[in-house]
Scaffold this active site. Structure first.
Site, short mmCIF file in Angstrom:
data_model
loop_
_atom_site.label_atom_id
_atom_site.label_comp_id
_atom_site.label_asym_id
_atom_site.label_seq_id
_atom_site.Cartn_x
_atom_site.Cartn_y
_atom_site.Cartn_z
N HIS A 54 91.92 20.21 38.58
CA HIS A 54 90.66 19.78 39.59
C HIS A 54 91.25 18.81 40.66
O HIS A 54 92.32 18.71 40.74
CB HIS A 54 89.87 18.53 38.24
CG HIS A 54 90.55 17.31 37.92
ND1 HIS A 54 91.84 17.39 37.25
CD2 HIS A 54 90.48 15.93 38.23
CE1 HIS A 54 92.19 16.20 37.02
NE2 HIS A 54 91.47 15.10 37.71
N HIS A 56 91.23 16.18 41.97
CA HIS A 56 91.72 14.35 42.26
C HIS A 56 93.26 14.36 42.72
O HIS A 56 94.00 15.11 42.23
CB HIS A 56 91.74 13.63 40.95
CG HIS A 56 90.23 13.16 40.57
ND1 HIS A 56 89.98 12.91 39.21
CD2 HIS A 56 88.97 13.23 41.27
CE1 HIS A 56 88.73 12.64 39.33
NE2 HIS A 56 88.17 12.68 40.72
N ASP A 58 95.66 12.42 42.29
CA ASP A 58 96.78 12.39 41.52
C ASP A 58 97.20 13.66 40.46
O ASP A 58 98.03 13.59 40.03
CB ASP A 58 96.68 11.09 40.58
CG ASP A 58 95.48 11.22 39.43
OD1 ASP A 58 94.42 11.75 40.10
OD2 ASP A 58 95.54 10.86 38.48
N HIS A 59 96.46 14.84 40.86
CA HIS A 59 96.68 16.05 40.36
C HIS A 59 97.16 16.93 41.46
O HIS A 59 97.75 18.11 41.16
CB HIS A 59 95.60 16.61 39.32
CG HIS A 59 95.44 15.49 38.17
ND1 HIS A 59 95.83 15.98 37.16
CD2 HIS A 59 94.97 14.26 38.14
CE1 HIS A 59 95.61 14.86 36.34
NE2 HIS A 59 94.92 13.90 37.03
N HIS A 113 84.56 15.69 33.66
CA HIS A 113 85.21 14.57 34.31
C HIS A 113 84.86 14.83 36.03
O HIS A 113 84.66 13.71 36.74
CB HIS A 113 86.60 14.82 33.98
CG HIS A 113 87.49 13.82 34.89
ND1 HIS A 113 87.73 12.62 34.92
CD2 HIS A 113 88.45 14.14 35.85
CE1 HIS A 113 88.61 11.99 35.42
NE2 HIS A 113 89.20 13.00 36.16
N ASP A 134 92.39 16.13 32.99
CA ASP A 134 91.87 15.06 32.59
C ASP A 134 90.39 15.28 31.89
O ASP A 134 89.71 14.21 31.87
CB ASP A 134 91.25 14.01 34.00
CG ASP A 134 92.72 13.51 34.52
OD1 ASP A 134 94.05 13.77 34.10
OD2 ASP A 134 92.32 12.91 35.70
N HIS A 172 97.50 13.07 31.42
CA HIS A 172 97.92 11.61 31.67
C HIS A 172 98.58 11.25 30.21
O HIS A 172 98.00 11.74 29.08
CB HIS A 172 96.69 10.76 31.92
CG HIS A 172 96.24 10.75 33.29
ND1 HIS A 172 96.94 9.84 34.43
CD2 HIS A 172 95.46 11.12 33.92
CE1 HIS A 172 96.35 9.99 35.61
NE2 HIS A 172 95.39 11.04 35.13
ZN LIG Z 1 91.10 13.13 37.49
#
Ligand SMILES: [Zn+2]
Length: 244
Positions: A54, A56, A58-59, A113, A134, A172
């Site tokens: 996805h 985001h 942090d990915h 998400h 996530d 995570h």
């Molecule tokens: Zn995420």
């Protein structure tokens, strides 16, 4: 099939997935370039693609640097994430399938998400793994930033229909906190109690708690176990404010 777990940022996981028969690899979620490049170099991997679960940051924050350093020309994400995933070159849909070396790969669209969240299901060598980003965590699910409880409920149902032995690799390390919430929701669930002991032991030893299995998520995960979207939404709200 081999999966190297790459801890990134504070509690993210990136993965290097390899077909051992051909030596071809893909990176799932290039969260941060330095640890991912180090892991690829350490294992001597030949990387064909980056698969983003996805959009985001942090990915996907390492997509551009990793693609440039390893000369990777394929960066995958959902078609609806066009413009949101850095360096994206391939726009996948639910049901798309291909091979990484001799491994079979297929995409599940799992919104909730985010609306463009996808899972990558990989099978070969008599094993199956799913990379869930996530959406499905070990004993938890992601916050509903863009989707509805109905979407998340349908996405978790889709994931729990995979073979029970499927290994679950999520985005995570939230497992201990998730299991504390799970035991609050279902104090009598012995599978949750046993999973919490096992997860705490792994964390004390500095080990990741991934992978889980689909069977274990069906037994322990209060969001997978929610009987309908209404119950899932109520549990998600309760988890947002839960302090263990
Ligand atoms: Zn995420």
């Amino acid at each position: 099939m081999r999966v190297e777990i790459v801890p990134c940022l504070s509690d993210n996981y990136a993965y290097v997935l390899t077909c051992e028969a051909t030596g071809q690899s893909a990176i799932v979620d290039a969260s941060d370039s330095a640890p991912v490049l180090e892991a690829v170099a350490r294992a001597g991997r030949r990387v064909a693609a980056i698969w983003s679960t996805h959009h985001h940051h942090d990915h996907t924050g390492g997509n551009e640097a990793v693609a440039a350093a390893l000369r990777v020309s394929e960066v995958l994400g959902h078609s609806s994430d066009r413009g949101r995933i850095p360096a994206q070159t391939r726009f996948v849909e639910h049901g798309d399938a291909w091979q990484l070396g001799l491994l079979n790969v297929r995409v599940l669209h799992i919104p909730g998400h985010t609306t463009g969240a996808v899972a990558y299901v990989v099978s070969g060598d008599g094993q199956q793994a799913v990379f869930t980003g996530d959406t499905l965590f070990v004993a938890g699910c992601g916050r509903l930033f863009e989707g509805t409880p109905e979407m998340m409920h349908a996405s978790l149902a889709r994931l729990s229909q995979l073979h029970p032995a499927t290994l679950v690799y999520c985005g995570h390390e939230y497992t201990e906190a998730n299991l504390r919430f799970a035991s609050h929701v279902e104090p009598g669930n012995r599978d949750v109690a046993a999973a919490l002991v096992a997860a705490s032991e792994r964390r004390m030893a500095g080990q990741p708690t991934v992978p889980s299995t689909v069977a274990s998520e069906i037994a322990c995960n209060p969001f997978v176990r929610a009987r309908d979207a209404g119950e899932l939404g109520a549990r998600r709200k309760a988890k947002d404010s839960f302090r263990s």
